[in-house]
Design a protein around this motif. Structure first.
Motif, PDB file in Angstrom:
ATOM      1  N   ARG A  29       0.927  -1.032  -0.170  1.00  0.00           N
ATOM      2  CA  ARG A  29       0.063  -0.056   0.014  1.00  0.00           C
ATOM      3  C   ARG A  29       0.827   1.059   0.155  1.00  0.00           C
ATOM      4  NH1 ARG A  29      -1.035  -3.411   4.683  1.00  0.00           N
ATOM      5  NH2 ARG A  29       0.174  -2.046   6.194  1.00  0.00           N
ATOM      6  N   LEU A  30       2.206   1.431   0.790  1.00  0.00           N
ATOM      7  CA  LEU A  30       2.965   2.175   0.508  1.00  0.00           C
ATOM      8  C   LEU A  30       3.441   2.836  -0.826  1.00  0.00           C
ATOM      9  CD1 LEU A  30       5.093   1.806   3.467  1.00  0.00           C
ATOM     10  CD2 LEU A  30       3.196   3.181   3.669  1.00  0.00           C
ATOM     11  N   VAL A  31       3.516   2.086  -1.572  1.00  0.00           N
ATOM     12  CA  VAL A  31       3.517   2.177  -3.101  1.00  0.00           C
ATOM     13  C   VAL A  31       2.016   2.520  -4.093  1.00  0.00           C
ATOM     14  CG1 VAL A  31       4.455   1.335  -4.970  1.00  0.00           C
ATOM     15  CG2 VAL A  31       5.748   0.793  -3.107  1.00  0.00           C
ATOM     16  N   ALA A  32       1.870   0.996  -3.204  1.00  0.00           N
ATOM     17  CA  ALA A  32      -0.073   1.070  -4.166  1.00  0.00           C
ATOM     18  C   ALA A  32      -0.704   2.716  -4.634  1.00  0.00           C
ATOM     19  CB  ALA A  32      -0.802   0.386  -4.000  1.00  0.00           C
ATOM     20  N   ILE A  33      -1.279   2.575  -3.491  1.00  0.00           N
ATOM     21  CA  ILE A  33      -1.634   4.807  -3.210  1.00  0.00           C
ATOM     22  C   ILE A  33      -1.527   5.588  -3.682  1.00  0.00           C
ATOM     23  CG2 ILE A  33      -2.104   5.932  -1.056  1.00  0.00           C
ATOM     24  CD1 ILE A  33      -3.230   3.958   0.755  1.00  0.00           C
ATOM     25  N   PRO A  34       0.368   5.775  -4.215  1.00  0.00           N
ATOM     26  CA  PRO A  34       0.910   7.203  -4.401  1.00  0.00           C
ATOM     27  C   PRO A  34       0.531   7.066  -5.804  1.00  0.00           C
ATOM     28  CG  PRO A  34       2.495   6.434  -2.529  1.00  0.00           C
ATOM     29  CD  PRO A  34       1.188   4.725  -2.820  1.00  0.00           C
ATOM     30  N   PHE A  35       1.024   5.462  -6.588  1.00  0.00           N
ATOM     31  CA  PHE A  35       0.620   5.014  -7.726  1.00  0.00           C
ATOM     32  C   PHE A  35      -0.536   5.327  -8.217  1.00  0.00           C
ATOM     33  CE2 PHE A  35      -0.413   1.672 -11.001  1.00  0.00           C
ATOM     34  CZ  PHE A  35       0.584   2.258 -11.958  1.00  0.00           C
ATOM     35  N   PHE A  36      -1.710   5.211  -7.268  1.00  0.00           N
ATOM     36  CA  PHE A  36      -3.307   5.454  -7.767  1.00  0.00           C
ATOM     37  C   PHE A  36      -3.270   6.912  -7.853  1.00  0.00           C
ATOM     38  CE2 PHE A  36      -4.552   0.997  -6.221  1.00  0.00           C
ATOM     39  CZ  PHE A  36      -4.207   0.533  -7.276  1.00  0.00           C
ATOM     40  N   VAL A  37      -2.815   7.467  -6.980  1.00  0.00           N
ATOM     41  CA  VAL A  37      -2.988   9.031  -6.738  1.00  0.00           C
ATOM     42  C   VAL A  37      -1.733   9.470  -8.248  1.00  0.00           C
ATOM     43  CG1 VAL A  37      -2.004  11.431  -5.124  1.00  0.00           C
ATOM     44  CG2 VAL A  37      -2.697   9.183  -4.128  1.00  0.00           C
ATOM     45  N   GLY A 148       4.329  10.614   9.439  1.00  0.00           N
ATOM     46  CA  GLY A 148       4.379  11.916   8.069  1.00  0.00           C
ATOM     47  C   GLY A 148       5.860  11.067   7.607  1.00  0.00           C
ATOM     48  N   GLY A 149       7.141  10.380   7.416  1.00  0.00           N
ATOM     49  CA  GLY A 149       7.255   9.512   6.588  1.00  0.00           C
ATOM     50  C   GLY A 149       6.412   9.482   5.519  1.00  0.00           C
ATOM     51  N   HIS A 150       5.947   8.286   5.857  1.00  0.00           N
ATOM     52  CA  HIS A 150       5.177   7.744   4.704  1.00  0.00           C
ATOM     53  C   HIS A 150       4.558   8.982   3.441  1.00  0.00           C
ATOM     54  CE1 HIS A 150       5.719   3.713   6.872  1.00  0.00           C
ATOM     55  NE2 HIS A 150       4.864   4.059   7.012  1.00  0.00           N
ATOM     56  N   ILE A 151       4.166   9.828   4.187  1.00  0.00           N
ATOM     57  CA  ILE A 151       3.356  10.514   3.241  1.00  0.00           C
ATOM     58  C   ILE A 151       4.450  11.780   3.146  1.00  0.00           C
ATOM     59  CG2 ILE A 151       1.736  12.446   3.911  1.00  0.00           C
ATOM     60  CD1 ILE A 151       0.128  11.870   5.836  1.00  0.00           C
ATOM     61  N   LEU A 152       5.038  12.251   2.766  1.00  0.00           N
ATOM     62  CA  LEU A 152       6.296  12.608   2.362  1.00  0.00           C
ATOM     63  C   LEU A 152       6.274  11.653   1.530  1.00  0.00           C
ATOM     64  CD1 LEU A 152       8.369  15.269   2.209  1.00  0.00           C
ATOM     65  CD2 LEU A 152       9.827  13.812   3.676  1.00  0.00           C
ATOM     66  N   ALA A 153       7.180  10.363   1.402  1.00  0.00           N
ATOM     67  CA  ALA A 153       7.732   9.400   1.084  1.00  0.00           C
ATOM     68  C   ALA A 153       6.452   9.444   0.044  1.00  0.00           C
ATOM     69  CB  ALA A 153       8.513   8.759   1.608  1.00  0.00           C
ATOM     70  N   GLY A 154       5.620   9.071   0.266  1.00  0.00           N
ATOM     71  CA  GLY A 154       4.008   8.421  -0.997  1.00  0.00           C
ATOM     72  C   GLY A 154       4.272  10.088  -1.717  1.00  0.00           C
ATOM     73  N   THR A 155       4.249  11.208  -1.120  1.00  0.00           N
ATOM     74  CA  THR A 155       3.911  12.337  -2.245  1.00  0.00           C
ATOM     75  C   THR A 155       5.296  12.640  -2.844  1.00  0.00           C
ATOM     76  OG1 THR A 155       3.039  13.291  -0.120  1.00  0.00           O
ATOM     77  CG2 THR A 155       3.929  14.313  -1.819  1.00  0.00           C
ATOM     78  N   LEU A 156       6.603  12.405  -2.695  1.00  0.00           N
ATOM     79  CA  LEU A 156       7.359  12.103  -3.947  1.00  0.00           C
ATOM     80  C   LEU A 156       7.275  10.813  -5.028  1.00  0.00           C
ATOM     81  CD1 LEU A 156      10.360  13.306  -1.708  1.00  0.00           C
ATOM     82  CD2 LEU A 156       9.794  14.849  -3.053  1.00  0.00           C
ATOM     83  N   LEU A 157       6.962   9.890  -4.691  1.00  0.00           N
ATOM     84  CA  LEU A 157       6.195   9.182  -5.330  1.00  0.00           C
ATOM     85  C   LEU A 157       5.211   9.494  -6.566  1.00  0.00           C
ATOM     86  CD1 LEU A 157       7.658   5.884  -5.908  1.00  0.00           C
ATOM     87  CD2 LEU A 157       5.761   4.636  -4.327  1.00  0.00           C
ATOM     88  N   ALA A 158       4.174   9.606  -5.664  1.00  0.00           N
ATOM     89  CA  ALA A 158       3.770  10.408  -6.227  1.00  0.00           C
ATOM     90  C   ALA A 158       3.804  11.523  -7.574  1.00  0.00           C
ATOM     91  CB  ALA A 158       2.131  11.115  -5.757  1.00  0.00           C
ATOM     92  N   LEU A 159       5.007  12.135  -6.904  1.00  0.00           N
ATOM     93  CA  LEU A 159       5.071  13.497  -8.203  1.00  0.00           C
ATOM     94  C   LEU A 159       5.981  12.863  -9.534  1.00  0.00           C
ATOM     95  CD1 LEU A 159       5.688  16.317  -5.579  1.00  0.00           C
ATOM     96  CD2 LEU A 159       3.824  15.864  -7.139  1.00  0.00           C
TER      97      LEU A 159
END
Length: 368
Positions: A29-37, A148-159
């Motif tokens: 999910r840490l990869v899937a959620i940013p990917f879907f975003v 907070g770290g998950h959100i930051l990493a997910g944001t960067l991955l989504a971008l």
């Protein structure tokens, strides 16, 4: 019995595949959620990037403008909300405590014969229940300390994923198609193109609907504040309504409830009832006009299926599940319908010719 058995084993196989895919997505999910975003962002930005390129913009400049625009908009919304909430939260907390004391005095003097201990136990139970439900929705297995770290990493991955789709989305899709057998490629390509078109349309329409919800409720709160001596946190409430509206049905109810709560705390019961009427009016406009005419036409999914998809997604995966449920159901509905109609046999998509050749692995030159 033969027909029932034939259907049964096929349904079991499909259910097993769906369960396996769901299990893998939950584990990743840490990869899937940013990917879907990123897919949602790309579905919104790719048409605009192509439009800029058709009007003479270099590809690198069109991609950079889209990526920077996303960062600027998200950062701007977060900054406005943080500034407004920081300035208004202490007063909101003070007013909430004052209203709580007024309500407690009213209940003590009411014919219900409640004691102060009973009232405190009821409120403590309510707060505990809300906290547990909110944590279950937000955390979904994450440790709060590392959220907070998950959100930051997910944001960067989504971008990053959005950036690569803008740069070479067609190439990525062609590579994915070449993984499938030759005979299946025309169906996969046509279904993928139909699903992408549906996703792009859904995102644009949903942004329009969310903007109307935010403007309607925010404007109503502002006008209500003019008549009753000020309505704080209008801008954060409007932004919350805009963001929550991406979760159909449920999001508008929750964000509208926030507006009613603020009106009750600051202005009293009568303005809160008026605010409730404004929220209901805006939601009726969305539910009976905008959703059927715009969103319904875009996703081609019955409203009952939308409600069930949101409920199921929220139950299975919390807020991310509720957010992605409707576009996922819409895309799958279009793709499965396209394959089932067999249009790819008689009228294949024009891009089929680009990926119908098999993957050629070059032989290594012999040495010596």
């Amino acid at each position: 019995m033969r027909i029932a058995a034939a259907w049964s084993w096929r349904i079991l196989v499909v259910a097993a595949v769906v369960a396996l895919v769901g299990f893998v997505i939950v584990q990743l999910r840490l990869v899937a959620i940013p990917f879907f975003v990123a897919l949602l962002l790309a579905a919104l930005l790719v048409p605009f990037s192509n439009w800029l390129q058709r009007h003479g913009w270099p590809k690198w400049l069109a991609v950079a403008v889209n990526e920077l625009a996303v960062i600027a908009v998200v950062a701007g919304l977060i900054t406005v909300v943080v500034i407004q909430v920081r300035s208004g939260f202490p007063d909101l907390q003070k007013q909430t405590l004052a209203k709580y004391e007024e309500l407690k005095d009213f209940l003590l003097a009411s014919p219900l014969h409640l004691t102060e201990t009973d009232i405190e136990n009821y409120f403590d139970g309510l707060v505990t229940s809300i906290s547990e439900d909110t944590s279950a929705l937000v955390e979904q297995g994450f440790d709060l300390a590392s959220l907070g770290g998950h959100i930051l990493a997910g944001t960067l991955l989504a971008l990053f994923v959005t950036l690569f789709i803008l740069i070479d989305g067609r190439g990525i899709w062609n590579w994915v198609v070449k993984v499938f057998p030759m005979r299946a490629r025309p169906a996969i390509i046509g279904a993928g193109e139909a699903g992408w078109l549906t996703l792009s349309t859904f995102v644009r329409v949903q942004i329009f609907v969310a903007a109307i919800d935010a403007v309607g409720i925010g404007l109503g709160a502002f006008i209500l504040g003019l008549f009753y001596g000020g309505f704080p946190l209008v801008i954060p409430i409007a932004i919350a309504v805009f963001l929550a509206s991406f979760i159909p049905v449920v999001g508008a109810v929750v964000s509208g409830g926030l507006a009613v709560f603020v009106a009750l705390v600051y202005l009293g019961p009568v303005p809160a009832l008026i605010m409730l009427g404004i929220v209901i009016l805006v939601q009726q406009l969305e539910g009976h006009v905008l959703q059927p005419l715009l969103v319904g036409a875009a996703v081609k999914v019955h409203p009952v299926a939308v409600v069930l998809a949101v409920a199921t997604g929220g139950f299975v995966a919390g807020i991310p599940g509720a957010l992605f449920a409707v576009p996922l159901v819409a895309v799958l509905n279009v793709m499965i319908g396209y394959i089932g109609r067999g249009e790819w046999r008689t009228n294949p998509h024009p891009s089929v010719a680009d990926v119908t050749s098999p993957i050629v692995v070059p032989r290594r030159r012999r040495e010596g």
